[in-house]
Design a protein around this motif. Structure first.
Motif: not given
Length: 422
Positions: A399-422
């Motif tokens: 369960y913890n590793i699932t949270c880590a992978f899920s929040t990690g992917y979510t953060a990475g995707k959002a950060a990638g999209e944020l900087v790509s839009s700048l």
């Protein structure tokens, strides 16, 4: 703008964040203070790496007692089935074990780590190990750079903090990011150990009478001072020289910590049920039947195999029974005592091992101050948090590793999209 994302921490959340950010158009630098990435991942699941759990979403969230409801949003971006698809897409064959736990078919955590690193490198992520971070630099609105321990400053359009909690410190989780988060205006909720062995000062523990004894498929309960059940967990457990451990004990541990604090007491009662699928009366009737069938047998021989032998001898001693006597010399009341002992053996816990000895850290960056769909800080633009640094924790079992992978992917995707839009 150079569309640059810096990820701090090379554990499961940080590796997944690096991959997602790079896949979504960012130039990524991954910093880790240790000499190699994925250290905690390499020892997870007993060295086999329980990559996720295949339960349905509601069940999954029920197994994340620390702010599980927050996970609805990250799971809508990248959930347990996505994790399975992700790893299988990278060529890691997975298998399902009891309670939905997913492992690589070859039972090697090192394969999971090396496959993630291979993907990180294929995406041209700039990896810098042995690189400690001193602080994050902000202006009024956003994060703009990272200052390293060696004095170097790295400019960034987004920073993802994936440094872990304070548990298993030899893997690099030493609570480094809490001061950075506070500096950005975030609240750090109280830290405490979870998924950690429980301690007891009971005489039988100190005398090591049951040390090393494993019990299978039991129920273990934490009882409040008024005698009400706070929480019950099923599974296996083991008696140790300091108390109890094993899956059921680890899952109960956070409730022990919280109850000791809430009720301001030195000890809290725990209750062990060796026959969770049988009620006390049925157990008593079973004992009566055994006595009727072999009345002349000694109680000790009659009950051979009823419970593990060491527990049987311990029970006879605790109940002051002469087990060498013939079974038919024991009254029904005494047989009821045996049934009662097996159904509700009670002992006192006085705490747990330290947060450093815990598998998981409870508490962390308050999830109220983090945007659940993106993992971006509500305090500073471009600052993201993922993994165990957040006040999110689950039980052991993937369960913890699932949270880590899920929040990690979510953060990475959002950060990638944020900087790509700048």
């Amino acid at each position: 703008m150079n569309k640059h994302v810096i990820v701090i921490g090379g554990g499961p959340a940080g590796l997944m964040a690096s991959i997602a950010a790079a896949e979504h158009g960012a130039n990524v630098t991954l910093l880790d203070k240790g000499n190699k990435l994925g250290r905690k991942l390499a020892i997870s699941g007993g060295g086999r790496c329980n990559v996720t759990n295949r339960m349905d979403l509601q069940e999954l969230i029920a197994h994340i007692p620390g702010n599980g409801r927050f996970m609805h949003s990250p799971f809508s971006v990248f959930n347990n089935e996505d994790i399975i698809t992700f790893f299988e897409g990278l060529g890691i064959e997975l298998k399902e074990e009891d309670r939905g736990r997913m492992f690589p078919v070859n039972d090697k955590a090192t394969t999971v780590v090396s496959t993630l690193l291979k993907r990180v490198r294929a995406l041209n992520v700039n990896i810098r190990t042995n690189t400690g971070v001193k602080s994050l630099q902000f202006n009024e609105e956003k994060v703009h750079s990272v200052q390293l321990q060696n004095g170097e400053t790295l400019e960034a359009d987004a920073v993802i903090v994936a440094t872990g909690g304070k548990s298993v410190p030899h893997t690099g989780s030493t609570g480094d990011a809490y001061p950075w988060a506070e500096q950005a205006g975030h609240t750090i909720t109280e830290l405490y150990p979870t998924e950690v062995p429980i301690t007891s000062n009971e005489r039988f523990i100190k005398q090591k009478q049951l040390q090393g004894l494993s019990l299978r498929d039991i129920h273990l309960s934490v009882i409040n001072p008024k005698g009400k059940v706070i929480k019950t967990h099923d599974g296996d457990m083991i008696f140790t020289h300091f108390g109890i451990s094993g899956p059921a004990a680890l899952r109960c541990s956070q409730y022990v910590v919280k109850a000791l604090k809430k009720f301001s007491v030195k000890t809290i009662e725990m209750q062990l049920d060796l026959f969770p699928d049988t009620n006390k009366e049925m157990l008593f009737q079973d004992l009566v039947k055994r006595v009727k069938e072999e009345p002349k047998k000694s109680l000790k021989n009659l009950l051979k195999g009823f419970v593990p032998e060491r527990f049987l001898l311990f029970m006879f001693e605790q109940l002051d029974l002469d087990s060498t006597q013939a079974a038919n010399t024991f009254s029904h009341d005494r047989l009821r005592d045996i049934a009662g002992f097996c159904k509700a053996f009670s002992f006192k816990a006085n705490g747990t091992l330290s947060i450093e000895k815990a598998f998981v850290t409870g508490g962390g960056v308050s999830v109220k101050e983090v945007e659940p769909k993106t993992m971006q800080s509500k305090k500073k633009q471009g600052l993201f948090f993922c993994g165990e640094v957040l006040d999110i924790h689950g039980y052991t079992g993937g369960y913890n590793i699932t949270c880590a992978f899920s929040t990690g992917y979510t953060a990475g995707k959002a950060a990638g999209e944020l900087v790509s839009s700048l």
